[in-house]
Design a protein around this motif. Structure first.
Motif, PDB file in Angstrom:
ATOM      1  N   ALA A  31    -169.382  53.734  16.284  1.00  0.00           N
ATOM      2  CA  ALA A  31    -168.362  52.970  16.998  1.00  0.00           C
ATOM      3  C   ALA A  31    -166.992  53.382  16.505  1.00  0.00           C
ATOM      4  O   ALA A  31    -166.804  53.727  15.345  1.00  0.00           O
ATOM      5  N   LYS A  32    -166.006  53.325  17.395  1.00  0.00           N
ATOM      6  CA  LYS A  32    -164.637  53.641  17.009  1.00  0.00           C
ATOM      7  C   LYS A  32    -164.056  52.457  16.259  1.00  0.00           C
ATOM      8  O   LYS A  32    -164.306  51.316  16.597  1.00  0.00           O
ATOM      9  N   ALA A  33    -163.261  52.758  15.246  1.00  0.00           N
ATOM     10  CA  ALA A  33    -162.639  51.695  14.457  1.00  0.00           C
ATOM     11  C   ALA A  33    -161.758  50.856  15.356  1.00  0.00           C
ATOM     12  O   ALA A  33    -161.000  51.371  16.163  1.00  0.00           O
ATOM     13  N   GLY A  34    -161.874  49.551  15.222  1.00  0.00           N
ATOM     14  CA  GLY A  34    -161.048  48.637  15.980  1.00  0.00           C
ATOM     15  C   GLY A  34    -161.556  48.385  17.386  1.00  0.00           C
ATOM     16  O   GLY A  34    -160.976  47.604  18.109  1.00  0.00           O
ATOM     17  N   GLY A  35    -162.636  49.060  17.781  1.00  0.00           N
ATOM     18  CA  GLY A  35    -163.170  48.864  19.127  1.00  0.00           C
ATOM     19  C   GLY A  35    -163.996  47.609  19.206  1.00  0.00           C
ATOM     20  O   GLY A  35    -164.559  47.148  18.228  1.00  0.00           O
ATOM     21  N   SER A  36    -164.077  47.041  20.388  1.00  0.00           N
ATOM     22  CA  SER A  36    -164.895  45.851  20.564  1.00  0.00           C
ATOM     23  C   SER A  36    -166.285  46.261  20.988  1.00  0.00           C
ATOM     24  O   SER A  36    -166.491  47.371  21.471  1.00  0.00           O
ATOM     25  N   PRO A  37    -167.306  45.393  20.832  1.00  0.00           N
ATOM     26  CA  PRO A  37    -168.667  45.751  21.212  1.00  0.00           C
ATOM     27  C   PRO A  37    -168.788  46.165  22.665  1.00  0.00           C
ATOM     28  O   PRO A  37    -169.668  46.894  23.015  1.00  0.00           O
ATOM     29  N   SER A  38    -167.894  45.701  23.529  1.00  0.00           N
ATOM     30  CA  SER A  38    -167.990  46.064  24.934  1.00  0.00           C
ATOM     31  C   SER A  38    -166.938  47.082  25.331  1.00  0.00           C
ATOM     32  O   SER A  38    -166.624  47.230  26.495  1.00  0.00           O
ATOM     33  N   ALA A  39    -166.393  47.807  24.356  1.00  0.00           N
ATOM     34  CA  ALA A  39    -165.372  48.797  24.662  1.00  0.00           C
ATOM     35  C   ALA A  39    -165.953  49.874  25.562  1.00  0.00           C
ATOM     36  O   ALA A  39    -167.076  50.310  25.387  1.00  0.00           O
ATOM     37  N   SER A  40    -165.168  50.307  26.517  1.00  0.00           N
ATOM     38  CA  SER A  40    -165.663  51.322  27.439  1.00  0.00           C
ATOM     39  C   SER A  40    -165.313  52.697  26.926  1.00  0.00           C
ATOM     40  O   SER A  40    -164.362  52.892  26.192  1.00  0.00           O
ATOM     41  N   SER A  41    -166.097  53.681  27.351  1.00  0.00           N
ATOM     42  CA  SER A  41    -165.817  55.048  26.965  1.00  0.00           C
ATOM     43  C   SER A  41    -164.838  55.631  27.958  1.00  0.00           C
ATOM     44  O   SER A  41    -164.773  55.232  29.104  1.00  0.00           O
ATOM     45  N   SER A  42    -164.057  56.580  27.504  1.00  0.00           N
ATOM     46  CA  SER A  42    -163.084  57.180  28.392  1.00  0.00           C
ATOM     47  C   SER A  42    -163.726  58.318  29.158  1.00  0.00           C
ATOM     48  O   SER A  42    -164.735  58.866  28.759  1.00  0.00           O
ATOM     49  N   GLY A  43    -163.126  58.682  30.252  1.00  0.00           N
ATOM     50  CA  GLY A  43    -163.635  59.789  31.047  1.00  0.00           C
ATOM     51  C   GLY A  43    -164.724  59.329  31.974  1.00  0.00           C
ATOM     52  O   GLY A  43    -164.829  58.171  32.327  1.00  0.00           O
ATOM     53  N   GLY A  44    -165.562  60.279  32.381  1.00  0.00           N
ATOM     54  CA  GLY A  44    -166.652  59.946  33.278  1.00  0.00           C
ATOM     55  C   GLY A  44    -166.293  60.344  34.689  1.00  0.00           C
ATOM     56  O   GLY A  44    -165.169  60.705  35.000  1.00  0.00           O
ATOM     57  N   SER A  45    -167.241  60.287  35.586  1.00  0.00           N
ATOM     58  CA  SER A  45    -167.004  60.672  36.961  1.00  0.00           C
ATOM     59  C   SER A  45    -166.450  59.502  37.741  1.00  0.00           C
ATOM     60  O   SER A  45    -166.563  58.358  37.336  1.00  0.00           O
ATOM     61  N   LYS A  46    -165.837  59.816  38.896  1.00  0.00           N
ATOM     62  CA  LYS A  46    -165.259  58.775  39.743  1.00  0.00           C
ATOM     63  C   LYS A  46    -166.321  57.796  40.177  1.00  0.00           C
ATOM     64  O   LYS A  46    -167.410  58.182  40.562  1.00  0.00           O
ATOM     65  N   GLY A  47    -166.008  56.534  40.106  1.00  0.00           N
ATOM     66  CA  GLY A  47    -166.914  55.516  40.602  1.00  0.00           C
ATOM     67  C   GLY A  47    -168.039  55.139  39.659  1.00  0.00           C
ATOM     68  O   GLY A  47    -168.792  54.243  39.940  1.00  0.00           O
ATOM     69  N   SER A  48    -168.195  55.832  38.539  1.00  0.00           N
ATOM     70  CA  SER A  48    -169.279  55.467  37.625  1.00  0.00           C
ATOM     71  C   SER A  48    -168.793  54.405  36.660  1.00  0.00           C
ATOM     72  O   SER A  48    -167.650  54.419  36.230  1.00  0.00           O
ATOM     73  N   ALA A  49    -169.682  53.482  36.333  1.00  0.00           N
ATOM     74  CA  ALA A  49    -169.341  52.404  35.412  1.00  0.00           C
ATOM     75  C   ALA A  49    -169.310  52.952  33.993  1.00  0.00           C
ATOM     76  O   ALA A  49    -170.131  53.782  33.633  1.00  0.00           O
ATOM     77  N   PRO A  50    -168.362  52.508  33.171  1.00  0.00           N
ATOM     78  CA  PRO A  50    -168.308  52.972  31.790  1.00  0.00           C
ATOM     79  C   PRO A  50    -169.497  52.420  30.999  1.00  0.00           C
ATOM     80  O   PRO A  50    -170.013  51.354  31.312  1.00  0.00           O
ATOM     81  N   ASP A  51    -169.929  53.188  29.983  1.00  0.00           N
ATOM     82  CA  ASP A  51    -171.014  52.729  29.118  1.00  0.00           C
ATOM     83  C   ASP A  51    -170.536  51.550  28.289  1.00  0.00           C
ATOM     84  O   ASP A  51    -169.431  51.557  27.756  1.00  0.00           O
ATOM     85  N   LYS A  52    -171.377  50.533  28.180  1.00  0.00           N
ATOM     86  CA  LYS A  52    -171.094  49.406  27.307  1.00  0.00           C
ATOM     87  C   LYS A  52    -171.864  49.650  26.024  1.00  0.00           C
ATOM     88  O   LYS A  52    -173.045  49.989  26.061  1.00  0.00           O
ATOM     89  N   LYS A  53    -171.219  49.490  24.890  1.00  0.00           N
ATOM     90  CA  LYS A  53    -171.853  49.759  23.600  1.00  0.00           C
ATOM     91  C   LYS A  53    -171.826  48.508  22.740  1.00  0.00           C
ATOM     92  O   LYS A  53    -170.864  47.759  22.735  1.00  0.00           O
ATOM     93  N   GLY A  54    -172.900  48.319  21.996  1.00  0.00           N
ATOM     94  CA  GLY A  54    -173.000  47.202  21.078  1.00  0.00           C
ATOM     95  C   GLY A  54    -172.501  47.573  19.696  1.00  0.00           C
ATOM     96  O   GLY A  54    -171.884  48.620  19.493  1.00  0.00           O
ATOM     97  N   LEU A  55    -172.794  46.727  18.752  1.00  0.00           N
ATOM     98  CA  LEU A  55    -172.397  46.952  17.370  1.00  0.00           C
ATOM     99  C   LEU A  55    -173.235  48.060  16.743  1.00  0.00           C
ATOM    100  O   LEU A  55    -174.418  48.185  17.050  1.00  0.00           O
ATOM    101  N   PRO A  56    -172.658  48.840  15.831  1.00  0.00           N
ATOM    102  CA  PRO A  56    -173.455  49.850  15.136  1.00  0.00           C
ATOM    103  C   PRO A  56    -174.359  49.183  14.088  1.00  0.00           C
ATOM    104  O   PRO A  56    -173.964  48.200  13.468  1.00  0.00           O
ATOM    105  N   HIS A  57    -175.569  49.704  13.933  1.00  0.00           N
ATOM    106  CA  HIS A  57    -176.529  49.190  12.950  1.00  0.00           C
ATOM    107  C   HIS A  57    -177.095  50.338  12.126  1.00  0.00           C
ATOM    108  O   HIS A  57    -177.190  51.461  12.611  1.00  0.00           O
ATOM    109  N   GLN A  58    -177.493  50.036  10.901  1.00  0.00           N
ATOM    110  CA  GLN A  58    -178.225  50.976  10.059  1.00  0.00           C
ATOM    111  C   GLN A  58    -179.656  50.462   9.979  1.00  0.00           C
ATOM    112  O   GLN A  58    -179.894  49.354   9.500  1.00  0.00           O
ATOM    113  N   VAL A  59    -180.623  51.247  10.459  1.00  0.00           N
ATOM    114  CA  VAL A  59    -182.026  50.866  10.419  1.00  0.00           C
ATOM    115  C   VAL A  59    -182.721  51.747   9.390  1.00  0.00           C
ATOM    116  O   VAL A  59    -182.625  52.972   9.449  1.00  0.00           O
TER     117      VAL A  59
END
Length: 152
Positions: A31-59
């Motif tokens: 995850a990017k520092a300061g980003g929220s769990p639902s921060a969207s990724s930049s870029g992508g094709s027209k009309g596509s929904a941005p990826d939603k990302k959760g919190l990072p975990h160490q398993v």
């Protein structure tokens, strides 16, 4: 001994079949520092929904014992390996898109090791998420694999 070997192989096959439907993430980077769990990724094709990302975990997947054993484990992807015991694998994970709602199952299926009585038994296994133990097989007393549903 033949029954134990057959049982172990059956458990491994069942675990592979059960975890075979898991997702394989192409890019679940940190995850990017300061980003929220639902921060969207930049870029992508027209009309596509941005990826939603959760919190990072160490398993952390762990299998105890001595010697060598087959271990099947699933995190971001599924793996089946011959390992030297004791064995530990740490994997960073971050849920994306639909996984945020339904979660993802992480698991480790340990191979057999010789018990104190000389009989084969499942090797002890544990799973830790962010430093907290979330699954174990009671030091090898349970024939069940270690599994945990990771959710944000």
């Amino acid at each position: 001994m033949r029954r134990t070997t057959t049982l172990t192989i059956g458990m491994l096959v069942a675990a592979v079949l059960l975890t075979g439907c898991g997702s394989e993430k192409k890019d679940a980077g940190p995850a990017k520092a300061g980003g929220s769990p639902s921060a969207s990724s930049s870029g992508g094709s027209k009309g596509s929904a941005p990826d939603k990302k959760g919190l990072p975990h160490q398993v952390v997947f762990e299998v105890g014992g001595t010697g060598a054993a087959q271990v099947m484990w699933s995190g971001n992807t599924n793996h089946f390996e011959q390992v030297t015991l004791p064995w530990t694998k740490t994997e960073p994970m971050q849920l994306v898109d639909a996984e945020l709602k339904v979660g993802i199952t992480v698991s480790v299926v340990p191979g057999s090791v010789k018990g104190p009585d000389g009989m084969f038994m499942p090797a002890p296994c544990t799973i830790k998420v962010d430093g907290k133990q979330v699954a174990d097989n009671q030091d090898g007393k349970s024939a069940e694999p270690c599994t945990y549903k990771l959710k944000d």
